[in-house]
Write a protein that holds these residues in place. Structure first.
Motif, mmCIF file in Angstrom:
data_model
loop_
_atom_site.group_PDB
_atom_site.id
_atom_site.type_symbol
_atom_site.label_atom_id
_atom_site.label_comp_id
_atom_site.label_asym_id
_atom_site.label_seq_id
_atom_site.Cartn_x
_atom_site.Cartn_y
_atom_site.Cartn_z
ATOM 1 N N PRO A 76 0.806 -1.226 0.000
ATOM 2 C CA PRO A 76 0.000 0.000 0.000
ATOM 3 C C PRO A 76 0.839 1.276 0.000
ATOM 4 O O PRO A 76 0.316 2.363 -0.275
ATOM 5 N N GLU A 77 2.130 1.153 0.298
ATOM 6 C CA GLU A 77 3.021 2.317 0.320
ATOM 7 C C GLU A 77 3.965 2.334 -0.874
ATOM 8 O O GLU A 77 4.985 3.035 -0.845
ATOM 9 N N ASN A 78 3.634 1.584 -1.920
ATOM 10 C CA ASN A 78 4.513 1.610 -3.094
ATOM 11 C C ASN A 78 4.371 2.946 -3.835
ATOM 12 O O ASN A 78 3.525 3.779 -3.512
ATOM 13 N N LEU A 79 5.231 3.155 -4.813
ATOM 14 C CA LEU A 79 5.254 4.427 -5.540
ATOM 15 C C LEU A 79 3.899 4.782 -6.144
ATOM 16 O O LEU A 79 3.436 5.929 -6.060
ATOM 17 N N MET A 80 3.279 3.814 -6.763
ATOM 18 C CA MET A 80 2.001 4.056 -7.427
ATOM 19 C C MET A 80 0.956 4.543 -6.427
ATOM 20 O O MET A 80 0.281 5.556 -6.652
ATOM 21 N N CYS A 81 0.837 3.843 -5.313
ATOM 22 C CA CYS A 81 -0.193 4.200 -4.341
ATOM 23 C C CYS A 81 0.075 5.555 -3.707
ATOM 24 O O CYS A 81 -0.854 6.348 -3.480
ATOM 25 N N ARG A 82 1.341 5.855 -3.419
ATOM 26 C CA ARG A 82 1.657 7.164 -2.849
ATOM 27 C C ARG A 82 1.347 8.288 -3.840
ATOM 28 O O ARG A 82 0.851 9.351 -3.457
ATOM 29 N N ALA A 83 1.622 8.050 -5.108
ATOM 30 C CA ALA A 83 1.326 9.065 -6.128
ATOM 31 C C ALA A 83 -0.178 9.265 -6.282
ATOM 32 O O ALA A 83 -0.654 10.401 -6.406
ATOM 33 N N ILE A 84 -0.932 8.181 -6.272
ATOM 34 C CA ILE A 84 -2.392 8.290 -6.379
ATOM 35 C C ILE A 84 -2.942 9.136 -5.234
ATOM 36 O O ILE A 84 -3.720 10.074 -5.438
ATOM 37 N N ARG A 85 -2.537 8.810 -4.015
ATOM 38 C CA ARG A 85 -3.055 9.528 -2.846
ATOM 39 C C ARG A 85 -2.648 10.999 -2.876
ATOM 40 O O ARG A 85 -3.445 11.888 -2.526
ATOM 41 N N ALA A 86 -1.427 11.269 -3.313
ATOM 42 C CA ALA A 86 -0.959 12.652 -3.364
ATOM 43 C C ALA A 86 -1.753 13.465 -4.387
ATOM 44 O O ALA A 86 -2.111 14.624 -4.136
ATOM 45 N N ILE A 87 -2.037 12.884 -5.537
ATOM 46 C CA ILE A 87 -2.851 13.564 -6.549
ATOM 47 C C ILE A 87 -4.255 13.802 -6.016
ATOM 48 O O ILE A 87 -4.822 14.898 -6.164
ATOM 49 N N ARG A 88 -4.808 12.792 -5.380
ATOM 50 C CA ARG A 88 -6.163 12.935 -4.837
ATOM 51 C C ARG A 88 -6.215 14.024 -3.767
ATOM 52 O O ARG A 88 -7.142 14.831 -3.718
ATOM 53 N N ASP A 89 -5.207 14.069 -2.905
ATOM 54 C CA ASP A 89 -5.170 15.095 -1.856
ATOM 55 C C ASP A 89 -5.050 16.498 -2.451
ATOM 56 O O ASP A 89 -5.647 17.448 -1.949
ATOM 57 N N ALA A 90 -4.261 16.627 -3.508
ATOM 58 C CA ALA A 90 -3.994 17.942 -4.088
ATOM 59 C C ALA A 90 -5.093 18.419 -5.030
ATOM 60 O O ALA A 90 -5.378 19.615 -5.104
ATOM 61 N N CYS A 91 -5.695 17.479 -5.763
ATOM 62 C CA CYS A 91 -6.617 17.865 -6.839
ATOM 63 C C CYS A 91 -8.049 17.389 -6.628
ATOM 64 O O CYS A 91 -8.930 17.727 -7.429
ATOM 65 N N GLY A 92 -8.284 16.599 -5.600
ATOM 66 C CA GLY A 92 -9.625 16.086 -5.369
ATOM 67 C C GLY A 92 -10.129 15.302 -6.566
ATOM 68 O O GLY A 92 -9.427 14.464 -7.128
ATOM 69 N N SER A 93 -11.346 15.626 -6.975
ATOM 70 C CA SER A 93 -11.959 14.922 -8.114
ATOM 71 C C SER A 93 -11.819 15.710 -9.411
ATOM 72 O O SER A 93 -12.520 15.421 -10.386
ATOM 73 N N ASP A 94 -10.918 16.693 -9.428
ATOM 74 C CA ASP A 94 -10.764 17.522 -10.620
ATOM 75 C C ASP A 94 -10.068 16.793 -11.765
ATOM 76 O O ASP A 94 -10.092 17.278 -12.906
ATOM 77 N N ILE A 95 -9.429 15.676 -11.459
ATOM 78 C CA ILE A 95 -8.730 14.930 -12.516
ATOM 79 C C ILE A 95 -8.839 13.439 -12.233
ATOM 80 O O ILE A 95 -8.905 13.010 -11.071
ATOM 81 N N GLY A 96 -8.904 12.655 -13.293
ATOM 82 C CA GLY A 96 -8.952 11.212 -13.165
ATOM 83 C C GLY A 96 -7.562 10.616 -13.102
ATOM 84 O O GLY A 96 -6.615 11.154 -13.675
ATOM 85 N N VAL A 97 -7.460 9.482 -12.405
ATOM 86 C CA VAL A 97 -6.185 8.772 -12.297
ATOM 87 C C VAL A 97 -6.379 7.355 -12.827
ATOM 88 O O VAL A 97 -7.180 6.573 -12.292
ATOM 89 N N LEU A 98 -5.662 7.056 -13.895
ATOM 90 C CA LEU A 98 -5.662 5.727 -14.505
ATOM 91 C C LEU A 98 -4.390 5.010 -14.069
ATOM 92 O O LEU A 98 -3.299 5.587 -14.153
ATOM 93 N N THR A 99 -4.527 3.780 -13.604
ATOM 94 C CA THR A 99 -3.365 3.052 -13.103
ATOM 95 C C THR A 99 -3.135 1.768 -13.887
ATOM 96 O O THR A 99 -4.058 1.007 -14.146
ATOM 97 N N ASP A 100 -1.902 1.563 -14.238
ATOM 98 C CA ASP A 100 -1.483 0.371 -14.964
ATOM 99 C C ASP A 100 -1.488 -0.833 -14.038
ATOM 100 O O ASP A 100 -1.007 -0.765 -12.905
ATOM 101 N N VAL A 101 -2.051 -1.944 -14.514
ATOM 102 C CA VAL A 101 -2.037 -3.197 -13.765
ATOM 103 C C VAL A 101 -1.277 -4.239 -14.574
ATOM 104 O O VAL A 101 -1.739 -4.709 -15.615
ATOM 105 N N ALA A 102 -0.088 -4.532 -14.131
ATOM 106 C CA ALA A 102 0.796 -5.551 -14.701
ATOM 107 C C ALA A 102 1.976 -5.642 -13.751
ATOM 108 O O ALA A 102 2.258 -4.691 -13.018
#
Length: 331
Positions: free
Chosen positions: A99-125
């Protein structure tokens, strides 16, 4: 001699700029762009990717700045890819579940900074997390296991969903993974999280710079031809798309982009669903190489290729040129 009917002149509608605009069949907008970004460790870090001129890896704080930039430009969605440190990669890619990997930290940081103003698409592989650079788990012979890999991808998807991802984008090409991920998301209460399936992802020669960006090129053992598609096949792409839609995909992707516009068109005409294309790293690098060699102007090359995606039937395009194109479109 007088013609019995008025002469048909298609050039009439091309005579002036206003008329060309009035008769334009397809339109481009920042709303149709998804900006792929690479996340790396540290703070205040920007690491240029040598094989992708103008593209960098950013630490989480830099990713947040890019997210704010995207909001200002009207770009509706970011696609995130991690450059996982070598010491956190393993044969089983277990860092994907952290839960503390780079991807998850980046997602949470974007959400904290921008709320729902932008979508976040995450690669699964699993390729950004494995020591062997493959998208799934290996058996003793080096073959990528399907069902065991799907179980790992489910965990990765739930991890990203819990962090705040809006769109889960499985790029691994394992059979049955869309249905399994959809079922797991539903069971966990993530009913509104979308799945954009990399439905027709080809074993392409155009991915090299991307592998540099996520640090997997030097690690990759073998190739990915046992699960990514043969570039010679088109009917198979339609079967892949049909399966992913039946399993619960909300939209589908064709990858790479320009060399596969015929696939985009066939998918759109057959299924009438949202179709996206990924203008991949090799395509971006070729445009930049042409500009550097004074073989073409960046503005013309970028906008013409993006229009080609729209003309073929794309709802949107993942492109590293997203901020450049958005600025042009915004005037």
């Amino acid at each position: 001699m007088t013609a019995a009917y008025p002469a048909l002149r298609l050039r009439r509608t091309r005579t002036s700029a206003w008329s060309r605009a009035l008769h334009r069949e397809n339109q481009l907008s920042p709303d149709q762009l998804i900006w792929p970004l690479f996340v790396t460790e540290g703070r205040g870090v920007e690491e240029p990717v040598a094989s992708l001129p103008g593209v960098s890896r950013w630490s989480v704080d830099g990713i947040v700045a890019r997210a704010k930039e995207a909001v200002d430009l009207g770009i509706p969605c970011l696609a995130l890819f991690p450059n996982t440190p070598v010491d956190r990669r393993s044969d089983d890619g277990r860092e994907a579940l952290n839960p503390e990997n780079l991807m998850c930290r980046a997602i949470r940081a974007i959400r904290d900074a921008c709320g729902s103003d932008i979508g976040v698409l995450t690669d699964v592989a699993l390729d950004p997390y494995t020591t062997h650079g493959q998208d799934g788990l290996l058996d003793d012979s080096g073959y990528v296991l399907n069902d065991a890999s799907v179980e790992a991808l489910i965990g990765q998807s739930l991890n990203q969903a819990a962090a705040g991802a809006d769109i889960i984008a499985p790029s691994d090409m394992m059979d049955g993974r869309v249905g399994a991920i959809r079922a797991a998301l539903e069971q966990a209460g993530h009913t509104n999280i979308q799945i954009m399936a990399y439905a027709a992802k080809y074993a392409s020669a155009f991915y090299g710079p991307f592998r540099d960006a996520v640090g997997s090129r030097g690690l990759l053992k073998g190739d990915k031809k046992t699960y990514q598609m043969d570039p010679a096949n088109a009917e198979e792409a339609l079967r892949e798309v049909a399966l992913d839609l039946a399993e619960g995909a909300d939209s589908v992707m064709v990858k790479p982009g320009l060399p596969y516009l015929d696939i985009v068109r066939r998918v759109k005409e057959r299924f009438e669903v949202p179709v996206f294309a990924y203008q991949v790293s090799g395509e971006y690098a070729m445009i930049e190489a042409a500009v550097a060699a004074d073989a073409g102007e960046r503005e013309g090359l970028v906008m013409e290729t993006l229009m080609a995606f729209r003309r073929a039937g794309c709802s949107g395009v993942l492109t590293y040129h997203a901020p450049f194109a958005a600025r042009l479109l915004n005037g």
